[in-house]
Design an enzyme around this catalytic site. Structure first.
Site, PDB file in Angstrom:
ATOM      1  N   LYS A 149      -0.674 -27.948 -20.471  1.00 22.47           N
ATOM      2  CA  LYS A 149       0.408 -28.928 -20.529  1.00 22.47           C
ATOM      3  C   LYS A 149       1.634 -28.362 -19.816  1.00 22.47           C
ATOM      4  O   LYS A 149       1.632 -27.230 -19.350  1.00 22.47           O
ATOM      5  CB  LYS A 149       0.779 -29.258 -21.981  1.00 22.47           C
ATOM      6  CG  LYS A 149      -0.369 -29.728 -22.860  1.00 22.47           C
ATOM      7  CD  LYS A 149      -0.902 -31.081 -22.465  1.00 22.47           C
ATOM      8  CE  LYS A 149      -2.098 -31.479 -23.330  1.00 22.47           C
ATOM      9  NZ  LYS A 149      -2.734 -32.727 -22.871  1.00 22.47           N
ATOM     10  N   SER A 184      -5.313 -35.506 -18.668  1.00 27.90           N
ATOM     11  CA  SER A 184      -4.033 -35.485 -19.374  1.00 27.90           C
ATOM     12  C   SER A 184      -2.866 -35.004 -18.523  1.00 27.90           C
ATOM     13  O   SER A 184      -1.715 -35.253 -18.861  1.00 27.90           O
ATOM     14  CB  SER A 184      -4.136 -34.616 -20.634  1.00 27.90           C
ATOM     15  OG  SER A 184      -4.260 -33.248 -20.287  1.00 27.90           O
TER      16      SER A 184
END
Length: 269
Positions: free
Chosen positions: A110, A49
């Site tokens: 993230k 990701s």
């Protein structure tokens, strides 16, 4: 045949040596726990990701003191206090490890793109902050299977969206955030991905909007992750200290010569 002679005090020396060894082991374990709890915690990356910034098989250290401490800084997430102590706000562009707001047993990693009070939206794949498009420039394409491929979502730091079957070059964009002027590369796998057009997100006070650099393969604030509370931040990713490809693990020393990514060792984020 030699006889083993008993000498006065030999048992005492043996007992004392064992006790000293146990004390050394205990002190080493205690020191390691203190470092892990209050200074630096190691994590490994099992999913794609955050590609191309972080790859599957990367090992990194996360600063536990960068944003102060919450209950998620403690072993077993002991609920001894609420909020944060010695708090320091993350900066736009920081790569952060946090506990999933809906399931605090899960660690995600993230990039912070939205600060409290910001208005965030994705239009046509472009990130808009307070209705202003973030600067983005295409810098090339990648056909590196190691960077594009994916593995099942397991272990620490979950958060990819799907397992794409990529049979074409992936576009790489250089994105520069306002205010912080942090620049980083992002992947654009699909011309019209699930998160390429969103509603307007109004980031509440005490929360942050996070996204993965692999924009078409990241489960982040655009989807079920939602806004990340300040309390859920575990720390800031600061240095990538080891990296190995080929679906290898760090403990597989015999695979190091063929699969270590030497150019990624001790890389600061």
């Amino acid at each position: 045949m030699k006889n083993t002679l008993w000498r006065p005090g030999s048992e005492k020396k043996t007992t004392g040596g064992t006790r000293e060894m146990l004390i050394v082991i205990f002190e080493a374990l205690f020191l390691a726990m203190m470092i892990r709890t209050f200074l630096f915690q190691p994590f490994t990356i099992p999913s794609g990701s955050m590609r191309p910034t972080l790859l599957v098989g990367d090992y990194l250290f996360v600063s536990k003191y960068a944003y102060g401490y919450s209950r998620f800084s403690l072993p077993l997430s002991l609920n001894l206090f609420s909020g944060r102590i010695w708090a320091a706000e993350p900066k736009r562009g920081d790569v952060v490890v946090f506990r999933h707001p809906g399931d605090t047993s899960l660690d995600y990693i993230k990039r912070v793109v939205g600060m409290p009070g910001d208005s965030i939206q994705i239009r046509g794949g472009l990130l808009y902050i307070n209705n202003i498009a973030v600067e983005r420039q295409k810098i090339g394409e990648s056909v590196n299977i190691d960077m594009i491929g994916d593995v099942p979502n397991s272990g620490y730091l979950r958060g990819h969206l799907f397992n794409p079957a990529v049979d074409r070059p992936v576009s790489i964009y250089r994105e520069t955030l306002p205010d912080s002027h942090v620049s980083y590369n992002t992947f654009d796998i699909l011309p019209m991905g699930l998160g390429d057009n969103t509603r307007v997100f109004e980031v509440p006070n005490g929360h942050y909007f996070v996204m993965g650099d692999n924009r078409d393969n990241s489960l982040d604030s655009r989807f079920t992750v939602g806004y990340v509370p300040f309390e859920n931040l575990v720390g800031k990713a600061i240095v990538l200290f080891f990296s190995i490809g080929g679906d290898s693990s760090a403990w597989q020393i015999w695979r190091w010569p063929s699969y270590i990514r030497w150019d990624r060792l001790f890389h600061f984020l």
